[in-house]
Scaffold this motif. Structure first.
Motif, PDB file in Angstrom:
ATOM      1  N   ILE A  90     -60.137  51.562  41.640  1.00 31.31           N
ATOM      2  CA  ILE A  90     -59.059  52.532  41.226  1.00 31.31           C
ATOM      3  C   ILE A  90     -58.764  52.735  39.797  1.00 31.31           C
ATOM      4  CG2 ILE A  90     -56.310  52.467  41.373  1.00 31.31           C
ATOM      5  CD1 ILE A  90     -56.716  50.379  43.630  1.00 31.31           C
ATOM      6  N   TYR A  91     -58.653  53.795  39.534  1.00 35.18           N
ATOM      7  CA  TYR A  91     -58.350  54.542  38.352  1.00 35.18           C
ATOM      8  C   TYR A  91     -56.906  55.381  37.947  1.00 35.18           C
ATOM      9  CZ  TYR A  91     -63.308  53.801  37.441  1.00 35.18           C
ATOM     10  OH  TYR A  91     -64.722  53.112  37.447  1.00 35.18           O
ATOM     11  N   GLN A  92     -55.834  55.040  36.879  1.00 35.73           N
ATOM     12  CA  GLN A  92     -54.828  55.699  36.916  1.00 35.73           C
ATOM     13  C   GLN A  92     -54.687  56.239  35.629  1.00 35.73           C
ATOM     14  OE1 GLN A  92     -51.444  54.668  39.366  1.00 35.73           O
ATOM     15  NE2 GLN A  92     -52.584  52.567  39.746  1.00 35.73           N
ATOM     16  N   THR A  93     -54.665  57.548  35.452  1.00 38.16           N
ATOM     17  CA  THR A  93     -54.613  58.019  33.845  1.00 38.16           C
ATOM     18  C   THR A  93     -53.592  59.053  34.165  1.00 38.16           C
ATOM     19  OG1 THR A  93     -56.684  59.161  34.019  1.00 38.16           O
ATOM     20  CG2 THR A  93     -56.654  57.213  33.035  1.00 38.16           C
ATOM     21  N   ASN A  94     -52.422  59.336  33.213  1.00 39.66           N
ATOM     22  CA  ASN A  94     -51.650  60.311  33.022  1.00 39.66           C
ATOM     23  C   ASN A  94     -51.412  61.171  34.216  1.00 39.66           C
ATOM     24  OD1 ASN A  94     -51.928  60.243  30.206  1.00 39.66           O
ATOM     25  ND2 ASN A  94     -53.761  61.329  30.052  1.00 39.66           N
ATOM     26  N   GLY A  95     -51.202  60.448  35.403  1.00 39.67           N
ATOM     27  CA  GLY A  95     -50.669  60.835  36.577  1.00 39.67           C
ATOM     28  C   GLY A  95     -51.748  61.339  37.586  1.00 39.67           C
ATOM     29  N   HIS A  96     -52.941  61.039  36.933  1.00 34.51           N
ATOM     30  CA  HIS A  96     -53.895  61.152  38.031  1.00 34.51           C
ATOM     31  C   HIS A  96     -54.569  59.972  38.464  1.00 34.51           C
ATOM     32  CE1 HIS A  96     -57.713  63.058  39.573  1.00 34.51           C
ATOM     33  NE2 HIS A  96     -58.206  61.922  39.183  1.00 34.51           N
ATOM     34  N   LEU A  97     -54.451  59.930  39.849  1.00 35.80           N
ATOM     35  CA  LEU A  97     -55.080  58.637  40.517  1.00 35.80           C
ATOM     36  C   LEU A  97     -56.536  58.946  41.474  1.00 35.80           C
ATOM     37  CD1 LEU A  97     -54.722  55.714  41.714  1.00 35.80           C
ATOM     38  CD2 LEU A  97     -53.266  56.657  43.650  1.00 35.80           C
ATOM     39  N   THR A  98     -57.336  58.087  40.899  1.00 35.22           N
ATOM     40  CA  THR A  98     -58.658  58.028  41.664  1.00 35.22           C
ATOM     41  C   THR A  98     -58.956  56.863  42.415  1.00 35.22           C
ATOM     42  OG1 THR A  98     -59.825  59.428  39.952  1.00 35.22           O
ATOM     43  CG2 THR A  98     -61.512  58.260  41.280  1.00 35.22           C
ATOM     44  N   ILE A  99     -59.177  56.868  43.502  1.00 41.53           N
ATOM     45  CA  ILE A  99     -59.600  55.765  44.478  1.00 41.53           C
ATOM     46  C   ILE A  99     -60.975  55.845  44.964  1.00 41.53           C
ATOM     47  CG2 ILE A  99     -59.093  54.254  46.372  1.00 41.53           C
ATOM     48  CD1 ILE A  99     -56.185  55.234  46.110  1.00 41.53           C
ATOM     49  N   THR A 100     -61.802  55.074  44.803  1.00 40.79           N
ATOM     50  CA  THR A 100     -63.222  55.301  45.323  1.00 40.79           C
ATOM     51  C   THR A 100     -63.539  53.937  46.130  1.00 40.79           C
ATOM     52  OG1 THR A 100     -64.508  54.467  43.259  1.00 40.79           O
ATOM     53  CG2 THR A 100     -64.339  56.718  43.514  1.00 40.79           C
ATOM     54  N   GLY A 101     -64.465  54.001  47.123  1.00 42.96           N
ATOM     55  CA  GLY A 101     -64.717  52.872  48.046  1.00 42.96           C
ATOM     56  C   GLY A 101     -66.069  52.888  48.428  1.00 42.96           C
ATOM     57  N   GLY A 102     -66.600  51.701  48.934  1.00 47.86           N
ATOM     58  CA  GLY A 102     -67.981  51.720  49.591  1.00 47.86           C
ATOM     59  C   GLY A 102     -67.995  52.256  50.658  1.00 47.86           C
ATOM     60  N   SER A 103     -66.908  52.530  51.407  1.00 44.56           N
ATOM     61  CA  SER A 103     -66.804  53.199  52.589  1.00 44.56           C
ATOM     62  C   SER A 103     -65.280  53.972  52.826  1.00 44.56           C
ATOM     63  CB  SER A 103     -66.786  52.353  53.806  1.00 44.56           C
ATOM     64  OG  SER A 103     -65.762  51.342  53.911  1.00 44.56           O
ATOM     65  N   ALA A 104     -65.126  54.841  53.542  1.00 52.03           N
ATOM     66  CA  ALA A 104     -63.698  55.441  53.907  1.00 52.03           C
ATOM     67  C   ALA A 104     -62.540  54.417  54.157  1.00 52.03           C
ATOM     68  CB  ALA A 104     -63.654  56.526  55.004  1.00 52.03           C
ATOM     69  N   SER A 105     -63.243  53.612  54.817  1.00 46.69           N
ATOM     70  CA  SER A 105     -62.336  52.255  55.047  1.00 46.69           C
ATOM     71  C   SER A 105     -61.702  51.562  53.791  1.00 46.69           C
ATOM     72  CB  SER A 105     -62.748  51.270  55.996  1.00 46.69           C
ATOM     73  OG  SER A 105     -63.091  51.936  57.169  1.00 46.69           O
ATOM     74  N   ALA A 106     -62.618  51.349  52.879  1.00 46.10           N
ATOM     75  CA  ALA A 106     -62.366  50.897  51.507  1.00 46.10           C
ATOM     76  C   ALA A 106     -61.345  51.555  50.867  1.00 46.10           C
ATOM     77  CB  ALA A 106     -63.561  50.520  50.886  1.00 46.10           C
ATOM     78  N   VAL A 107     -61.553  52.922  50.682  1.00 44.15           N
ATOM     79  CA  VAL A 107     -60.648  53.879  50.138  1.00 44.15           C
ATOM     80  C   VAL A 107     -59.219  53.562  50.708  1.00 44.15           C
ATOM     81  CG1 VAL A 107     -60.049  56.042  49.566  1.00 44.15           C
ATOM     82  CG2 VAL A 107     -62.205  55.505  49.643  1.00 44.15           C
ATOM     83  N   VAL A 108     -59.045  53.152  51.909  1.00 44.25           N
ATOM     84  CA  VAL A 108     -57.642  53.110  52.790  1.00 44.25           C
ATOM     85  C   VAL A 108     -57.142  51.789  52.062  1.00 44.25           C
ATOM     86  CG1 VAL A 108     -56.332  52.700  54.716  1.00 44.25           C
ATOM     87  CG2 VAL A 108     -58.398  54.368  54.737  1.00 44.25           C
ATOM     88  N   PHE A 109     -57.834  50.670  51.935  1.00 41.10           N
ATOM     89  CA  PHE A 109     -57.688  49.485  51.336  1.00 41.10           C
ATOM     90  C   PHE A 109     -57.211  49.701  50.193  1.00 41.10           C
ATOM     91  CE2 PHE A 109     -60.846  47.603  54.396  1.00 41.10           C
ATOM     92  CZ  PHE A 109     -60.011  47.715  55.612  1.00 41.10           C
TER      93      PHE A 109
END
Length: 217
Positions: A61-80
């Motif tokens: 998870i990255y959060q900078t200046n109102g921008h949020l990025t979530i990456t995961g090893g799978s789509a399920s991981a992104v939901v987590f």
């Protein structure tokens, strides 16, 4: 109908549902965005993506200046990861669950909440579970209540269980159908039923609790 054939028809019914409602990673990522929106955590700018350099359930998870990025090893991981943002809005970094099997059993019988809640209530509860990292949902199609899989009330129950499976899959969770080895419908052939009293059929007490008296031997 022969009891074993009834059992396999039940299993086939659910397996067909699982195959017909396999959701793409893109659909599961959309669920992550929807959960953030519904819980008031959707930022001004959002990027969700799968990063195969991460472990299957690991997220970053990255959060900078109102921008949020979530990456995961799978789509399920992104939901987590989206769930982590909802639980801990200030979290930044990489994380992964410590246990691979995080399961909840829905006891969908005996007229309890799982039986009577609306589909909307069930959906919200499933979202709550995935926010906290649950990755598997188990249900049981309790057959002793019905005469046959063709019975209208049995079909209503199956439709409800299918909805739970479909929503769980859309959230990236695995689904698990429990089956008892000797369970049967309430009109099972009497000559095939297990003797639940005395020392027969492996039972070693006078009366078995949790026994419906229609189970097969």
């Amino acid at each position: 109908m022969l009891p074993m054939l009834e059992m396999w028809l039940t299993m086939l019914n659910f397996n067909q549902t699982a195959m017909q409602h396999f959701y793409s990673p893109e659909a599961i990522l959309k669920s992550a965005e929807e959960i953030l929106r519904k819980r008031g955590a959707l930022p001004a700018s959002l990027h969700l993506d799968i990063d195969k350099n991460l472990m299957d359930e690991e997220y970053e998870i990255y959060q900078t200046n109102g921008h949020l990025t979530i990456t995961g090893g799978s789509a399920s991981a992104v939901v987590f990861g989206a769930g982590r943002v909802i639980r801990e809005p200030e979290f930044i970094g990489r994380s992964a669950p410590s246990k691979s099997f995080r399961c909840i059993y829905f006891a969908t019988h005996f007229g309890n909440w799982y039986d009577n809640a609306s589909e909307e209530e069930l959906d919200t509860y499933l979202e709550d579970l995935v926010i906290w990292g649950c990755n598997t949902i188990k249900v049981w199609f309790d057959r002793h209540q019905f005469c046959s899989i063709r019975e209208e009330s049995a079909q209503i129950k199956i439709k409800r269980l299918k909805h739970i499976f479909q929503k769980s899959a859309l959230l990236g969770m695995k689904t698990f159908l429990l089956v008892l080895a000797n369970e049967a419908y309430k009109e099972s052939p009497k000559e095939l039923r297990a003797d639940w009293k005395g020392m027969k059929n492996g039972y070693k007490v006078n009366a078995i609790t949790g026994h419906y008296h229609v189970e097969l031997c």
